[in-house]
Write a protein that holds these residues in place. Sequence first.
Motif, PDB file in Angstrom:
ATOM      1  N   PHE A   1      97.280  55.006   5.933  1.00 29.98           N
ATOM      2  CA  PHE A   1      99.082  55.206   5.052  1.00 29.98           C
ATOM      3  C   PHE A   1      99.136  56.944   4.890  1.00 29.98           C
ATOM      4  O   PHE A   1      99.765  57.211   4.270  1.00 29.98           O
ATOM      5  CB  PHE A   1      98.421  54.363   3.800  1.00 29.98           C
ATOM      6  CG  PHE A   1      98.363  53.499   3.652  1.00 29.98           C
ATOM      7  CD1 PHE A   1      99.032  52.692   4.180  1.00 29.98           C
ATOM      8  CD2 PHE A   1      97.005  52.931   2.965  1.00 29.98           C
ATOM      9  CE1 PHE A   1      99.079  50.850   4.328  1.00 29.98           C
ATOM     10  CE2 PHE A   1      96.383  51.839   3.072  1.00 29.98           C
ATOM     11  CZ  PHE A   1      97.596  50.521   3.709  1.00 29.98           C
ATOM     12  N   GLY A   2      98.159  57.932   5.739  1.00 29.57           N
ATOM     13  CA  GLY A   2      98.330  58.994   5.988  1.00 29.57           C
ATOM     14  C   GLY A   2      99.230  59.927   6.021  1.00 29.57           C
ATOM     15  O   GLY A   2      99.948  60.726   5.573  1.00 29.57           O
ATOM     16  N   GLY A   3      99.939  59.337   7.147  1.00 30.54           N
ATOM     17  CA  GLY A   3     100.849  59.892   7.835  1.00 30.54           C
ATOM     18  C   GLY A   3     100.248  61.396   8.960  1.00 30.54           C
ATOM     19  O   GLY A   3      99.464  60.687   9.534  1.00 30.54           O
ATOM     20  N   CYS A   4     100.775  62.313   9.612  1.00 30.23           N
ATOM     21  CA  CYS A   4     100.034  63.376  10.718  1.00 30.23           C
ATOM     22  C   CYS A   4      98.600  63.381  10.272  1.00 30.23           C
ATOM     23  O   CYS A   4      98.175  64.105  11.329  1.00 30.23           O
ATOM     24  CB  CYS A   4     101.154  64.419  10.632  1.00 30.23           C
ATOM     25  SG  CYS A   4     103.092  63.626  10.830  1.00 30.23           S
ATOM     26  N   ILE A   5      98.786  64.148   8.457  1.00 29.34           N
ATOM     27  CA  ILE A   5      97.767  64.508   8.643  1.00 29.34           C
ATOM     28  C   ILE A   5      96.137  63.815   7.479  1.00 29.34           C
ATOM     29  O   ILE A   5      96.764  63.152   6.894  1.00 29.34           O
ATOM     30  CB  ILE A   5      98.122  65.867   7.357  1.00 29.34           C
ATOM     31  CG1 ILE A   5      98.652  67.590   8.112  1.00 29.34           C
ATOM     32  CG2 ILE A   5      96.405  66.148   7.430  1.00 29.34           C
ATOM     33  CD1 ILE A   5      99.065  68.152   7.361  1.00 29.34           C
ATOM     34  N   PRO A   6      95.398  63.625   8.615  1.00 32.44           N
ATOM     35  CA  PRO A   6      94.476  63.109   7.393  1.00 32.44           C
ATOM     36  C   PRO A   6      93.897  63.289   5.899  1.00 32.44           C
ATOM     37  O   PRO A   6      92.775  64.625   6.100  1.00 32.44           O
ATOM     38  CB  PRO A   6      93.544  62.910   8.571  1.00 32.44           C
ATOM     39  CG  PRO A   6      93.299  63.654   9.892  1.00 32.44           C
ATOM     40  CD  PRO A   6      94.660  64.579   9.074  1.00 32.44           C
ATOM     41  N   PRO A   7      94.058  63.063   5.215  1.00 31.51           N
ATOM     42  CA  PRO A   7      94.207  63.745   3.665  1.00 31.51           C
ATOM     43  C   PRO A   7      92.728  63.224   3.454  1.00 31.51           C
ATOM     44  O   PRO A   7      92.026  64.577   3.108  1.00 31.51           O
ATOM     45  CB  PRO A   7      95.372  62.453   2.876  1.00 31.51           C
ATOM     46  CG  PRO A   7      95.702  61.436   3.109  1.00 31.51           C
ATOM     47  CD  PRO A   7      95.715  61.902   4.813  1.00 31.51           C
TER      48      PRO A   7
END
Length: 129
Positions: free
Chosen positions: A67-73
């Motif tokens: 669910f993080g998007g571009c940057i892997p949180p």
Amino acid sequence: MSSSKVVIKQPQPTMVSQYANDWGSGICDCCDNVPECCFAFWCCPCFACKTSRDYGQPLCLPLLEIFGGCIPPITMSMRVHMRQRYDIKGTFCNDCVYATFCTSCTWCQMSREMKRRKIQVVLVSAKNT
């Protein structure tokens, strides 16, 4: 009549680290542990979950990166936390770049660092009471 308290402070054990403030291996030092790097490359989510558990975090925490998007949180925050825990030099910007573009290599590096820094604490001159 006044009562006084005497506080006696016991000396606390101190630990001197034999490690420098750098990562023990580079981000691309896959030859240090080839089977582990192959595992991370072919099944990064499984490897990340295993490494997260070994670090003391919830097993499935890395799966939230779906669910993080571009940057892997999760990868980035674990790397930042590890740098802070082990007092490793680095920047938030580098952590972000490595987590984003070298995710499996980042997890491998963190795994190698945990293995390298497994320090057994031995108290010298401790008496059993």
